[in-house]
Write a protein that holds these residues in place. Structure first.
Motif, PDB file in Angstrom:
ATOM      1  N   PRO A  80       0.909  -1.357  -0.049  1.00 19.33           N
ATOM      2  CA  PRO A  80       0.123  -0.167  -0.026  1.00 19.33           C
ATOM      3  C   PRO A  80       1.021   1.331  -0.032  1.00 19.33           C
ATOM      4  N   LEU A  81       1.976   1.367   0.924  1.00 15.04           N
ATOM      5  CA  LEU A  81       2.895   2.393   0.890  1.00 15.04           C
ATOM      6  C   LEU A  81       3.732   2.942  -0.479  1.00 15.04           C
ATOM      7  N   ALA A  82       4.175   1.598  -1.169  1.00 17.65           N
ATOM      8  CA  ALA A  82       4.719   2.054  -2.576  1.00 17.65           C
ATOM      9  C   ALA A  82       3.745   2.313  -3.828  1.00 17.65           C
ATOM     10  N   THR A  83       2.507   1.689  -3.531  1.00 15.56           N
ATOM     11  CA  THR A  83       1.570   2.158  -4.514  1.00 15.56           C
ATOM     12  C   THR A  83       0.972   3.307  -4.459  1.00 15.56           C
ATOM     13  N   THR A  84       0.571   3.729  -3.352  1.00 15.72           N
ATOM     14  CA  THR A  84       0.086   5.172  -3.175  1.00 15.72           C
ATOM     15  C   THR A  84       1.121   6.173  -3.530  1.00 15.72           C
ATOM     16  N   LEU A  85       2.083   5.973  -2.822  1.00  8.87           N
ATOM     17  CA  LEU A  85       3.142   7.137  -3.078  1.00  8.87           C
ATOM     18  C   LEU A  85       3.454   7.214  -4.570  1.00  8.87           C
ATOM     19  N   THR A  98       5.120  -2.658  -6.534  1.00  7.14           N
ATOM     20  CA  THR A  98       5.242  -3.858  -5.696  1.00  7.14           C
ATOM     21  C   THR A  98       6.246  -4.853  -6.165  1.00  7.14           C
ATOM     22  N   VAL A  99       6.556  -5.032  -7.360  1.00  2.60           N
ATOM     23  CA  VAL A  99       7.751  -5.780  -7.892  1.00  2.60           C
ATOM     24  C   VAL A  99       8.868  -5.172  -7.598  1.00  2.60           C
ATOM     25  N   ALA A 100       9.070  -4.124  -7.866  1.00  2.19           N
ATOM     26  CA  ALA A 100      10.211  -3.238  -7.677  1.00  2.19           C
ATOM     27  C   ALA A 100      10.639  -3.116  -6.120  1.00  2.19           C
ATOM     28  N   VAL A 101       9.589  -3.082  -5.349  1.00  4.83           N
ATOM     29  CA  VAL A 101      10.038  -2.914  -3.961  1.00  4.83           C
ATOM     30  C   VAL A 101      10.419  -4.121  -3.410  1.00  4.83           C
ATOM     31  N   LEU A 102       9.844  -5.251  -3.590  1.00  6.07           N
ATOM     32  CA  LEU A 102      10.103  -6.700  -3.301  1.00  6.07           C
ATOM     33  C   LEU A 102      11.397  -7.146  -3.713  1.00  6.07           C
TER      34      LEU A 102
END
Length: 517
Positions: free
Chosen positions: A184-189, A301-305
């Motif tokens: 949620p944090l990565a997506t929204t920002l 999501t893929v980038a952060v993970l």
């Protein structure tokens, strides 16, 4: 087809797997053993596996396992399956409602349910007793609540949206850990930055959201410290998060791992979903805000993970609803194109080969066809559905009927494959082995168990009510072992046949029970 009938059909399809399957040794049996230990010792927040701290998972899912054990008086696969089936149903209903709010046509929403329900890891995780589907539900709810706030159509309910958003984010963390916060944090920002609306970030991630997170996590960490002490809390907050992210002690994979994993996580719709994601990216300036939001959710999501050194394909589970919904938002534009029919036709051709492939495997592996009758029937069903899907895509010049037919074939395979499980459970888990070992113990009067090169055998105490002692080659060669029933994989026992010469051997599935008088 009415949505209620569709959900009922999906439930019937997975019912045999939920009733007839044995628990897998790797994770499921361990959760059951942890639940038994928690009930014996009275642990609620700090869990242990044979005395060793188990801080890998937050307590929410384990509470569910403990509750099922307490309600049924035993570990019931049918009851435990609700821990994943209900969240899976929740994800399907949430995405269907989300698409309805966006104005998606009814037949396209039905196709979206079929696509999501039969997409790669989604049905697999719906049938595995793991916390991943629970995490997926809360992440999807958080993403939807964030979208409602960003979209701004219901300004009067703004404060309620923020409280709900904080609650869903915390529940995601409480079900699977920091992954529940990252998506949620990565997506929204990322979305707010890309659409030049960063001013909303201060409200979305404002004091209400962080208060909900701080209150929930504060209570959780305080109870963990009260029960398990500082060492357990350090294990939970540092070892299982920071250490695992920076220098993984388990599941260590290269940075590009998720790009490769997506090919089977999204199967059989990989081509279709990647095509639609690429099309949205290529026409970014003409895409709708919801399309941009869902694409951002998947990519960010893929980038952060990928930044973490510890990687598991199941972490991509929340990406699947975003990808399937993204594809269906503009289905009217692509469903009649040749590219769409190709993206459905290719997996249809491959799945039509399921029946002959299973026949070949049974012949080469010298398996008993009688034990595989359900899988054979299911493979025949999916092969016929693959042929039908290919014909529909070509003749009707519409990809959606073929998509629904192909997804239906997958659930035909799941249904009939589940009916074969009683004959195959000896290959899956330790239930049949434990029952046979208990019968041999009763017959011989030998109450001690040992294990020779068995995987995760310590959790077999769920069945045997004792942990088998690990038996070494040296002890067997010395001939000092007496009054013990040794459990061993037949392959390992055959490779060390000289160590078991003259001993009575009782077969059980792919395992052997060796009697040492």
């Amino acid at each position: 087809m009415k949505k209620a009938n569709l959900f009922l059909l999906l439930l019937i399809a997975v019912l045999p797997c939920c009733v007839l399957r044995d628990f897998t040794p790797d994770n499921e049996l361990r959760y059951l053993s942890i639940a038994d230990e928690a009930l014996r010792e009275g642990h609620i927040f700090a869990f242990y596996n044979h005395g060793v701290p188990y801080a890998d998972k937050p307590p929410l899912f384990l509470w569910g396992v403990v509750s099922c054990r307490w309600i049924a008086g035993e570990h019931s696969m049918a009851l435990l399956s609700l821990l994943t089936l209900l969240p899976a149903w929740g994800v399907l209903r949430t995405m269907d409602s989300w698409l309805k709010e966006s104005g998606t046509a009814d037949d396209e929403r039905t196709a979206a349910i079929w696509m999501l329900a039969g997409c790669g890891f989604f049905p697999v995780m719906a049938l595995c007793i793991r916390p991943d589907m629970l995490m997926c539900l809360f992440i999807v709810l958080a993403l939807r609540e964030a979208w409602r706030f960003i979209d701004g159509k219901e300004r009067k309910r703004k404060r309620k949206r923020l409280w709900l958003f904080g609650l869903w984010v915390f529940m995601g963390v409480f079900s699977k850990g920091v992954v529940g916060l990252l998506m949620p944090l990565a997506t929204t920002l990322a979305f707010l930055a890309l659409t030049r609306r960063m001013r909303l970030a201060a409200s979305l991630w404002g004091w209400r959201t962080w208060l909900m997170l701080a209150a929930g996590c504060g209570l959780w960490f305080g109870m963990v410290w009260h029960e398990g002490g500082s060492a357990y809390l350090d294990n939970l907050l540092v070892h299982q998060t920071v250490d695992r992210a920076l220098n993984a002690f388990t599941h260590k994979q290269p940075f590009y791992y998720y790009l490769l994993a997506a090919t089977y996580v999204l199967a059989p719709w990989t081509l279709l979903l990647v095509w639609r994601m690429g099309s949205t990216l290529r026409h970014w300036h003409h895409a709708g805000d919801l399309q941009k939001y869902l694409l951002t959710a998947a990519v960010s999501t893929v980038a952060v993970l990928s930044l973490s050194s510890s990687k598991l394909a199941v972490y991509l589970l929340p990406v699947i609803p975003c990808c399937t919904a993204l594809a269906m938002l503009d289905a009217e534009r692509w469903r009649h194109t040749r590219a769409a029919r190709f993206c459905i036709g290719l997996p249809a051709v491959l799945l039509s080969l399921a029946f002959p492939s299973v026949i070949i495997y049974i012949c080469l592996a010298d398996e008993t066809a009688g034990a595989w009758w359900g899988i054979l029937t299911g493979a025949l069903g999916i092969s016929l559905c693959g042929v039908a899907a290919l014909r529909l895509s070509i003749c009707r010049r519409d990809a959606l009927p073929g998509l629904r037919t192909l997804s239906g074939g997958l659930f035909v395979l799941i249904f009939f494959g589940g009916l074969s499980l009683p004959a195959l459970n000896g290959e899956i888990g330790y239930g049949q082995l434990s029952r046979d070992a208990s019968l041999v113990a009763k017959e011989t009067g030998i109450g001690r168990f040992g294990a020779f090169r068995m995987r995760r055998v310590e959790n077999i105490d769920v069945y045997l009510h004792q942990v088998p002692r690990e038996i070494s080659e040296e002890e067997l060669a010395a001939g000092t072992l007496h009054r013990t029933l040794v459990l061993a994989p037949r392959r390992k026992r055959s490779a060390n046949a000289r160590l078991f010469e003259g001993k009575r051997i009782v077969p059980s599935g792919k395992y052997d029970i060796i009697v040492f008088e």
